[in-house]
Design a protein around this motif. Structure first.
Motif, PDB file in Angstrom:
ATOM      1  N   SER A 152       0.835  -1.204   0.000  1.00  0.00           N
ATOM      2  CA  SER A 152       0.000   0.000   0.000  1.00  0.00           C
ATOM      3  C   SER A 152       0.872   1.256   0.000  1.00  0.00           C
ATOM      4  CB  SER A 152      -0.891   0.014   1.236  1.00  0.00           C
ATOM      5  OG  SER A 152      -1.521   1.269   1.344  1.00  0.00           O
ATOM      6  N   GLU A 153       0.441   2.232  -0.778  1.00  0.00           N
ATOM      7  CA  GLU A 153       1.147   3.524  -0.831  1.00  0.00           C
ATOM      8  C   GLU A 153       0.930   4.328   0.446  1.00  0.00           C
ATOM      9  OE1 GLU A 153      -1.552   2.596  -2.313  1.00  0.00           O
ATOM     10  OE2 GLU A 153      -2.873   4.231  -2.946  1.00  0.00           O
ATOM     11  N   VAL A 154      -0.060   3.910   1.262  1.00  0.00           N
ATOM     12  CA  VAL A 154      -0.324   4.638   2.516  1.00  0.00           C
ATOM     13  C   VAL A 154       0.753   4.288   3.558  1.00  0.00           C
ATOM     14  CG1 VAL A 154      -2.034   4.977   4.360  1.00  0.00           C
ATOM     15  CG2 VAL A 154      -2.803   4.628   2.002  1.00  0.00           C
TER      16      VAL A 154
ATOM     17  N   ASP B   4     -22.264   0.634   6.830  1.00  0.00           N
ATOM     18  CA  ASP B   4     -21.027   0.759   6.052  1.00  0.00           C
ATOM     19  C   ASP B   4     -19.832   0.440   6.951  1.00  0.00           C
ATOM     20  OD1 ASP B   4     -22.855   1.729   4.308  1.00  0.00           O
ATOM     21  OD2 ASP B   4     -22.123   3.804   4.285  1.00  0.00           O
ATOM     22  N   GLU B   5     -18.746   0.037   6.327  1.00  0.00           N
ATOM     23  CA  GLU B   5     -17.553  -0.232   7.126  1.00  0.00           C
ATOM     24  C   GLU B   5     -16.992   1.095   7.637  1.00  0.00           C
ATOM     25  OE1 GLU B   5     -13.937  -1.543   5.094  1.00  0.00           O
ATOM     26  OE2 GLU B   5     -13.768  -3.125   6.590  1.00  0.00           O
ATOM     27  N   THR B   6     -16.835   1.223   8.974  1.00  0.00           N
ATOM     28  CA  THR B   6     -16.323   2.476   9.554  1.00  0.00           C
ATOM     29  C   THR B   6     -14.797   2.439   9.617  1.00  0.00           C
ATOM     30  OG1 THR B   6     -18.339   2.586  10.867  1.00  0.00           O
ATOM     31  CG2 THR B   6     -16.553   4.067  11.501  1.00  0.00           C
TER      32      THR B   6
ATOM     33  N   GLU C 145      -9.992 -10.388  -0.651  1.00  0.00           N
ATOM     34  CA  GLU C 145     -10.179 -10.328   0.811  1.00  0.00           C
ATOM     35  C   GLU C 145     -10.575  -8.885   1.109  1.00  0.00           C
ATOM     36  OE1 GLU C 145      -9.949 -12.894   2.832  1.00  0.00           O
ATOM     37  OE2 GLU C 145      -9.087 -14.364   1.460  1.00  0.00           O
ATOM     38  N   LEU C 146     -11.876  -8.664   1.323  1.00  0.00           N
ATOM     39  CA  LEU C 146     -12.382  -7.284   1.361  1.00  0.00           C
ATOM     40  C   LEU C 146     -12.850  -6.878   2.767  1.00  0.00           C
ATOM     41  CD1 LEU C 146     -14.280  -7.511  -2.045  1.00  0.00           C
ATOM     42  CD2 LEU C 146     -11.888  -6.899  -1.630  1.00  0.00           C
ATOM     43  N   GLY C 147     -13.701  -5.897   2.815  1.00  0.00           N
ATOM     44  CA  GLY C 147     -14.062  -5.285   4.095  1.00  0.00           C
ATOM     45  C   GLY C 147     -15.037  -6.099   4.932  1.00  0.00           C
TER      46      GLY C 147
HETATM   47  P1  NAD Z   1      -7.762  -0.006  -0.960  1.00  0.00           P
HETATM   48  O1  NAD Z   1      -8.743  -0.831  -1.694  1.00  0.00           O
HETATM   49  O2  NAD Z   1      -7.872   1.453  -1.032  1.00  0.00           O
HETATM   50  O3  NAD Z   1      -6.263  -0.349  -1.422  1.00  0.00           O
HETATM   51  C1  NAD Z   1      -5.720  -1.627  -1.325  1.00  0.00           C
HETATM   52  C2  NAD Z   1      -4.591  -1.789  -2.315  1.00  0.00           C
HETATM   53  O4  NAD Z   1      -5.104  -1.712  -3.645  1.00  0.00           O
HETATM   54  C3  NAD Z   1      -3.519  -0.705  -2.228  1.00  0.00           C
HETATM   55  O5  NAD Z   1      -2.272  -1.311  -2.400  1.00  0.00           O
HETATM   56  C4  NAD Z   1      -3.848   0.206  -3.394  1.00  0.00           C
HETATM   57  O6  NAD Z   1      -2.760   0.900  -3.899  1.00  0.00           O
HETATM   58  C5  NAD Z   1      -4.347  -0.786  -4.419  1.00  0.00           C
HETATM   59  N1  NAD Z   1      -5.251  -0.248  -5.427  1.00  0.00           N
HETATM   60  C6  NAD Z   1      -6.137   0.773  -5.298  1.00  0.00           C
HETATM   61  N2  NAD Z   1      -6.836   0.930  -6.452  1.00  0.00           N
HETATM   62  C7  NAD Z   1      -6.378  -0.007  -7.312  1.00  0.00           C
HETATM   63  C8  NAD Z   1      -6.716  -0.369  -8.645  1.00  0.00           C
HETATM   64  N3  NAD Z   1      -7.676   0.254  -9.314  1.00  0.00           N
HETATM   65  N4  NAD Z   1      -6.047  -1.382  -9.220  1.00  0.00           N
HETATM   66  C9  NAD Z   1      -5.102  -2.063  -8.552  1.00  0.00           C
HETATM   67  N5  NAD Z   1      -4.723  -1.762  -7.291  1.00  0.00           N
HETATM   68  C10 NAD Z   1      -5.364  -0.755  -6.679  1.00  0.00           C
HETATM   69  O7  NAD Z   1      -7.846  -0.539   0.538  1.00  0.00           O
HETATM   70  P2  NAD Z   1      -7.099   0.040   1.823  1.00  0.00           P
HETATM   71  O8  NAD Z   1      -7.749   1.331   2.194  1.00  0.00           O
HETATM   72  O9  NAD Z   1      -5.630  -0.019   1.619  1.00  0.00           O
HETATM   73  O10 NAD Z   1      -7.447  -1.060   2.920  1.00  0.00           O
HETATM   74  C11 NAD Z   1      -8.545  -1.000   3.764  1.00  0.00           C
HETATM   75  C12 NAD Z   1      -9.606  -1.982   3.308  1.00  0.00           C
HETATM   76  O11 NAD Z   1      -9.062  -3.284   3.262  1.00  0.00           O
HETATM   77  C13 NAD Z   1     -10.759  -2.077   4.275  1.00  0.00           C
HETATM   78  O12 NAD Z   1     -11.969  -2.136   3.554  1.00  0.00           O
HETATM   79  C14 NAD Z   1     -10.527  -3.377   4.998  1.00  0.00           C
HETATM   80  O13 NAD Z   1     -11.665  -3.984   5.540  1.00  0.00           O
HETATM   81  C15 NAD Z   1      -9.941  -4.198   3.902  1.00  0.00           C
HETATM   82  N6  NAD Z   1      -9.195  -5.304   4.470  1.00  0.00           N
HETATM   83  C16 NAD Z   1      -9.654  -6.580   4.287  1.00  0.00           C
HETATM   84  C17 NAD Z   1      -8.987  -7.630   4.881  1.00  0.00           C
HETATM   85  C18 NAD Z   1      -9.432  -9.055   4.690  1.00  0.00           C
HETATM   86  O14 NAD Z   1      -8.620  -9.936   4.935  1.00  0.00           O
HETATM   87  N7  NAD Z   1     -10.665  -9.329   4.292  1.00  0.00           N
HETATM   88  C19 NAD Z   1      -7.855  -7.390   5.645  1.00  0.00           C
HETATM   89  C20 NAD Z   1      -7.443  -6.082   5.816  1.00  0.00           C
HETATM   90  C21 NAD Z   1      -8.098  -5.042   5.217  1.00  0.00           C
END
Ligand code: NAD
Length: 507
Positions: free
Chosen positions: A162-164, A361-363, A233-235
């Motif tokens: 992640s860029e963050v 929504d996911e907070t 693996e999403l929110g």
């Molecule tokens: P995000 O979706 O903003 O970014 C995740 C990654 O995707 C980053 O590396 C980002 O640079 C990249 N990305 C963004 N847009 C892209 C695109 N169009 N194409 C390819 N790559 C792209 O998520 P985030 O804010 O980094 O993480 C938080 C989210 O992750 C929350 O919703 C959280 O619930 C979820 N999460 C899920 C799990 C799980 O195991 N289910 C674990 C941790 C976090």
């Protein structure tokens, strides 16, 4: 694609920068990964595991310094960086070092009588180049566990952190370099979403994505253009159901930890608590007292660190404002501690309902809304009234009831009298349902998800022909008809016919 700043969210200071990869560099990295694949795939598993062990040893040896850097990058407290990033990652590596040979070994399976004489086997073959795209909340663990799993299964890996949290991207490069992998086997591609998009367009053989639902959908749509398999693996919006007969002290401690660990930025954080009406006020009182005892800060004495991503803090504030406008009461917390850093106090809410964003929504922040329920069916209806289905928990001393309710909750993971912890057992597969994603990793699935599951059937090859091959004759038709009757109700009548069929087979 330029420079990314490294921001320490707990101090507000910029502490460095990282150069994003260009499109040309991504193309070149893909070429190297493809070239490295055949030799890595053909290397004996034991030897591949040797590289993984070196990474694990480096991780453990340098845990203090690495954890300190993760703290600077994320704002989490040191113990959490050690526990949930370094320890968990090392634990998964150790687990697979021990179990990979058993999981990836070819498995002999049965062969039905109609295919008599043949031998059937399942093989697990690596897919090629795996792209791992990871988030910022557990930036080390959520990138390293899938990357290492894919490597163990025999794939080469392109990892986009992640860029963050770019400092953790640098840390991972350092750790993986310590493994001494052959050229091109694992490469880290620093950068933001454009780098992620370019990586998908470079056509990896599998995409393992952890992040938000919105990005997951975009990646899936982009991957569909090239028919690339994706794991998402999403929110989450995990519910916790507390019945009146629960151990309230334990349930309250779990609610507080489950909601506020990592400042609530956990995909499986407790985001909604439903409490049986008869104990609602008592439970809220205990949770409030425990929440107010939490120490927010940065040092070793803090229980909760800062949030990591400025945008996420705005979402927390937006959800709180929406809830309050619709009648919610903030019992404690509710306002950021200062304007310079991302510290937000643990916040407790009551008088909430499902019209509010805070319940839908996911907070993804340190906020815990609590709502009463009348009976079991209402608790289940509320818990399942969500687009998400990642984790959940049920609290009761009556195990029959707890298991019954757990069996009806729509989520990929369920904890009984416990919270979050299912994800920490490397034997258990992990993943979500509904908008929380698709696919499973961890456990046996964690290696198999990075394999082409290949079916092999082997015949002794001694007969000139088989019964289902040409020529088709009335006798063969009759024999198959009898066999089909055998599968239906006319078992008795068909025994003679099956014998005829078997005679045909062995002719
Ligand atoms: P995000 O979706 O903003 O970014 C995740 C990654 O995707 C980053 O590396 C980002 O640079 C990249 N990305 C963004 N847009 C892209 C695109 N169009 N194409 C390819 N790559 C792209 O998520 P985030 O804010 O980094 O993480 C938080 C989210 O992750 C929350 O919703 C959280 O619930 C979820 N999460 C899920 C799990 C799980 O195991 N289910 C674990 C941790 C976090």
């Amino acid at each position: 694609m330029g420079m990314i700043e490294i921001l320490n969210p707990a101090t507000g200071e910029v502490i460095g920068e990282v150069q994003e990869k260009t499109s040309e560099e991504i193309t070149a990295a893909m070429k190297r990964a493809r070239e490295a694949f055949p030799a890595w795939r053909d290397m004996p598993l034991e030897q591949r595991l040797g590289y993984v062990a070196r990474v694990r040893e480096y991780l453990v040896e340098h845990m203090e310094t690495l954890a300190q850097k993760i703290v600077q990058d994320t704002g989490k407290v040191l113990l959490e960086a050690m526990m949930t990033e370094i320890f968990t990652t090392a634990d998964f590596m150790k687990h697979y070092e021990k179990h990979a040979a058993g999981i990836l070994a070819p498995k002999k399976v049965g062969t039905p009588i109609v295919l008599f004489g043949r031998r059937s086997e399942i093989q697990y073959r690596p897919m090629g180049v795996v792209a791992v795209i990871s988030p910022w909340n557990y930036p080390l663990q959520l990138a390293m566990v899938p990357a290492i799993s894919a490597l163990i299964a025999g794939n080469t890996v392109l990892l986009k952190p992640s860029e963050v949290t770019p400092l953790t991207g640098l840390i991972m490069e350092e750790i993986l370099n310590a493994g001494g992998f052959p050229e091109g086997v694992v490469q880290v591609l620093h950068g933001g979403k454009e780098v992620g998009q370019t990586l998908v367009d470079a056509k990896p053989d599998k995409i393992f994505f952890t992040g938000s639902v919105a990005t997951g959908k975009k990646i899936m749509a982009q991957a569909a253009q090239h028919l690339i398999p994706v794991e998402l693996e999403l929110g989450g919006k995990d519910p916790m159901i507390v019945f009146a007969d629960a151990d309230l002290e334990r349930a309250a401690n779990a609610a507080v930890w489950g909601a506020f660990t990592n400042a609530g930025q956990t995909c499986m954080a407790v985001e909604r608590v439903y409490v049986e009406s008869s104990i609602f006020d008592r439970f809220v009182g205990i949770v409030k007292a425990k929440t107010e005892q939490l120490r927010v800060g940065t040092g070793e004495e803090a229980d909760m660190g800062s949030m990591t991503f400025p945008h996420q803090l705005s979402i927390v504030e937006e959800h709180l404002a929406d809830a309050v406008a619709k009648g919610a009461t903030i019992l404690t917390g509710g306002k950021r501690l200062n304007e310079k850093t991302l510290h937000f106090p643990p916040t407790l809410l009551t008088n909430v309902d499902h019209t509010m964003k805070i319940m839908n929504d996911e907070t993804f922040g340190p906020v815990l809304p609590i709502m009463p329920f009348r009976d079991e069916s209402e608790a289940l209806r509320l818990a399942n009234d969500s687009p998400f289905g990642l984790n959940s928990s049920v609290w009761s001393r009556d195990t029959t009831k707890a298991r019954r309710v757990a069996g009806k909750i729509e989520s990929g993971n369920v904890c009984i009298n416990d919270v979050i912890v299912s994800v920490a057992n490397p034997h258990l597969p992990f993943g979500g349902i509904k908008e929380s994603g698709m696919g499973r990793y961890h456990g046996e699935e964690g290696l198999i998800t990075f394999c082409h599951v290949t079916s092999i059937i082997e015949s002794p090859g001694k007969k000139a022909s088989e019964i289902n091959w040409y020529p088709y004759t009335p006798k063969k038709r009759e024999a198959f008809q009898t066999l089909m009757q055998f599968y239906g109700k006319q078992i008795k009548a068909s025994v003679g016919g099956v014998n005829n069929l078997l005679r045909e087979f062995f002719k």
